[in-house]
Design a protein around this motif. Structure first.
Motif, mmCIF file in Angstrom:
data_model
loop_
_atom_site.group_PDB
_atom_site.id
_atom_site.type_symbol
_atom_site.label_atom_id
_atom_site.label_comp_id
_atom_site.label_asym_id
_atom_site.label_seq_id
_atom_site.Cartn_x
_atom_site.Cartn_y
_atom_site.Cartn_z
ATOM 1 N N VAL A 176 34.622 5.058 -31.128
ATOM 2 C CA VAL A 176 35.171 3.785 -30.654
ATOM 3 C C VAL A 176 36.693 3.830 -30.654
ATOM 4 N N ALA A 177 37.269 4.360 -31.734
ATOM 5 C CA ALA A 177 38.734 4.476 -31.798
ATOM 6 C C ALA A 177 39.265 5.380 -30.690
ATOM 7 N N LEU A 178 38.526 6.445 -30.380
ATOM 8 C CA LEU A 178 38.938 7.354 -29.312
ATOM 9 C C LEU A 178 38.904 6.663 -27.953
ATOM 10 N N VAL A 179 37.857 5.899 -27.701
ATOM 11 C CA VAL A 179 37.753 5.177 -26.431
ATOM 12 C C VAL A 179 38.887 4.170 -26.287
ATOM 13 N N LEU A 180 39.257 3.531 -27.401
ATOM 14 C CA LEU A 180 40.320 2.523 -27.343
ATOM 15 C C LEU A 180 41.684 3.130 -27.041
ATOM 16 N N THR A 181 41.833 4.431 -27.203
ATOM 17 C CA THR A 181 43.120 5.049 -26.887
ATOM 18 C C THR A 181 43.355 5.173 -25.387
ATOM 19 N N VAL A 182 42.284 5.082 -24.585
ATOM 20 C CA VAL A 182 42.428 5.306 -23.136
ATOM 21 C C VAL A 182 41.992 4.112 -22.302
ATOM 22 N N THR A 183 41.490 3.058 -22.918
ATOM 23 C CA THR A 183 41.034 1.896 -22.162
ATOM 24 C C THR A 183 42.114 0.818 -22.134
ATOM 25 N N ARG A 184 41.902 -0.146 -21.263
ATOM 26 C CA ARG A 184 42.864 -1.240 -21.135
ATOM 27 C C ARG A 184 42.976 -2.017 -22.444
ATOM 28 N N SER A 185 41.852 -2.199 -23.147
ATOM 29 C CA SER A 185 41.886 -2.937 -24.414
ATOM 30 C C SER A 185 42.817 -2.276 -25.405
ATOM 31 N N GLY A 186 42.742 -0.949 -25.493
ATOM 32 C CA GLY A 186 43.619 -0.235 -26.416
ATOM 33 C C GLY A 186 45.080 -0.394 -26.074
ATOM 34 N N TYR A 187 45.401 -0.364 -24.775
ATOM 35 C CA TYR A 187 46.790 -0.551 -24.363
ATOM 36 C C TYR A 187 47.290 -1.955 -24.708
ATOM 37 N N THR A 188 46.425 -2.956 -24.523
ATOM 38 C CA THR A 188 46.847 -4.320 -24.872
ATOM 39 C C THR A 188 47.008 -4.474 -26.377
ATOM 40 N N TYR A 189 46.168 -3.784 -27.163
ATOM 41 C CA TYR A 189 46.327 -3.812 -28.626
ATOM 42 C C TYR A 189 47.718 -3.331 -29.006
ATOM 43 N N ARG A 190 48.093 -2.176 -28.470
ATOM 44 C CA ARG A 190 49.379 -1.576 -28.841
ATOM 45 C C ARG A 190 50.546 -2.398 -28.311
ATOM 46 N N CYS A 191 50.347 -3.039 -27.177
ATOM 47 C CA CYS A 191 51.406 -3.881 -26.629
ATOM 48 C C CYS A 191 51.663 -5.082 -27.538
ATOM 49 N N VAL A 192 50.590 -5.716 -28.016
ATOM 50 C CA VAL A 192 50.732 -6.857 -28.928
ATOM 51 C C VAL A 192 51.331 -6.400 -30.249
ATOM 52 N N ARG A 193 50.950 -5.231 -30.698
ATOM 53 C CA ARG A 193 51.498 -4.701 -31.953
ATOM 54 C C ARG A 193 52.999 -4.471 -31.850
ATOM 55 N N ASP A 194 53.442 -3.906 -30.748
ATOM 56 C CA ASP A 194 54.850 -3.549 -30.608
ATOM 57 C C ASP A 194 55.741 -4.760 -30.357
ATOM 58 N N ASN A 195 55.263 -5.707 -29.541
ATOM 59 C CA ASN A 195 56.076 -6.885 -29.235
ATOM 60 C C ASN A 195 55.158 -7.994 -28.724
ATOM 61 N N GLU A 196 54.799 -8.895 -29.624
ATOM 62 C CA GLU A 196 53.833 -9.932 -29.278
ATOM 63 C C GLU A 196 54.374 -10.880 -28.215
ATOM 64 N N ARG A 197 55.652 -11.223 -28.294
ATOM 65 C CA ARG A 197 56.231 -12.146 -27.318
ATOM 66 C C ARG A 197 56.288 -11.520 -25.928
ATOM 67 N N ALA A 198 56.657 -10.265 -25.881
ATOM 68 C CA ALA A 198 56.698 -9.578 -24.587
ATOM 69 C C ALA A 198 55.298 -9.459 -23.996
#
Length: 338
Positions: A176-198
């Motif tokens: 599951v963690a591997l799939v999240l590295t390449v799916t849209r959900s994983g990208y949105t996770y990292r985006c919120v982690r890095d800058n929630e307002r952005a």
């Protein structure tokens, strides 16, 4: 959706192959029990990393999900019902609690420090509920009776059977963690982690990310708790339902490389093995709890040497070694051409 890196698939395949080979090369019950412990922490650390590292929601509430999975499976087993149903029930309950906790924090727009504290408070409340419940065994814990024989439906297995069950669930967490590295959900996770307002500014629903990541993480953690409790045959509320285990999980993930794919698994493997060696080889020399001191020292060293954990150190070492090999090969080729 991007493609999964071939190197990541190779690593996952190597983990699966090593896990399947473990009972063949180390058939003793002691070795298999050590393997189960390592796999358990690898799975839990990976599951926690989905919400804590990838999505950046520093949660201490996963002891609740471990407890839900463990007690649901145990109660089914005690009452003659298949623990499979208990695992499903524990998953559903954990997801519900995880979504409730994440929604509460998002609804009141709590900062990350406040979110960590509120999840810690929920963890303590969960432990108090278990300790005050006679049906759950209270502070004495809950034994899980074994009627003898081997029954897949009742999950009454031998050591190797439980090892394979925990291995399967650990591979599920890693997959599951591997799939999240390449799916849209994983990208949105990292985006919120890095800058929630952005992330909010470009149209990402931060609430959805928090609920989604917590739900996945809670479900996987609950499954690991169910399998581990059935293997142990006894639930100690302080070990499987208390916040202390979350301190270990977060330390393992931080040492290995929080927010990376393989870092939590690496940190869990190294520190579990190191802790067991310290307890077994130096238990009569070192004071009790010395392994916890080692964990803390490891965190300090990793923060000083590499902020991304042991995985960063290994990556740098590999790149340096590869550069030396490439330079030597190029030099040899030029000398041969001359």
């Amino acid at each position: 959706m991007s493609r999964v890196k071939r190197s990541d698939l190779v690593v996952l395949g190597l983990i699966a192959g090593a896990g399947l080979a473990w009972p063949l090369f180390f058939p003793s019950n002691y070795a298999i029990s050590q393997g189960i412990e390592i796999l358990f922490f690898v799975g839990v650390c990976t599951a926690w990393n989905i919400v804590g590292g990838t999505a950046g929601q520093f949660a201490f509430s996963h002891s609740i999900y471990l407890g839900c999975g463990a007690y649901a499976a145990a109660l089914c087993s005690v009452n003659g019902v298949s623990p499979f149903l208990g695992m499903v029930a524990g998953c559903v309950l954990s997801v519900g609690l995880g979504i409730t906790i994440a929604w509460t924090a998002a609804r009141f727009q709590l900062p990350r420090l406040a979110f960590a504290l509120i999840t810690l408070a929920f963890s303590e409340i969960g432990l108090l509920c278990v300790l005050s419940s006679d049906e759950l065994g209270g502070p004495a814990g809950l034994p899980i009776p074994f009627t003898g024989g081997e029954s897949l439906w009742m999950l009454q297995l031998d050591h190797t059977g439980y090892f394979l069950l925990v291995l399967l669930l650990t591979l599920l967490c890693l997959g599951v963690a591997l799939v999240l590295t390449v799916t849209r959900s994983g990208y949105t996770y990292r985006c919120v982690r890095d800058n929630e307002r952005a992330a909010s500014a470009i149209g990402i629903s931060t609430l959805r990310v928090k609920l989604h990541s917590m739900a996945i993480s809670a479900a996987l953690t609950s499954l690991m708790g169910s399998a581990y409790a059935l293997y142990l045959g006894f639930i100690d509320p302080h070990e499987l339902a208390g916040p202390e285990i979350m301190i270990e999980v977060i330390l393992f993930a931080a040492v290995g490389g929080m927010g990376t794919l393989w870092g939590p698994a690496l940190g869990a493997t190294v520190l579990v093995v190191l802790g067991n060696v310290l307890r077994e080889e130096f238990g009569g020399v070192l004071p009790p709890g010395s392994h916890t001191f080692v964990y803390g020292a490891a965190v300090v060293l990793v923060i000083v040497l590499a902020r991304q954990g042991l995985l960063e150190i290994l990556r740098k070492a590999w790149q340096a070694a590869w550069s030396r090999v490439s330079a030597r090969t190029a030099r040899t080729a030029s000398q041969a051409a001359a």
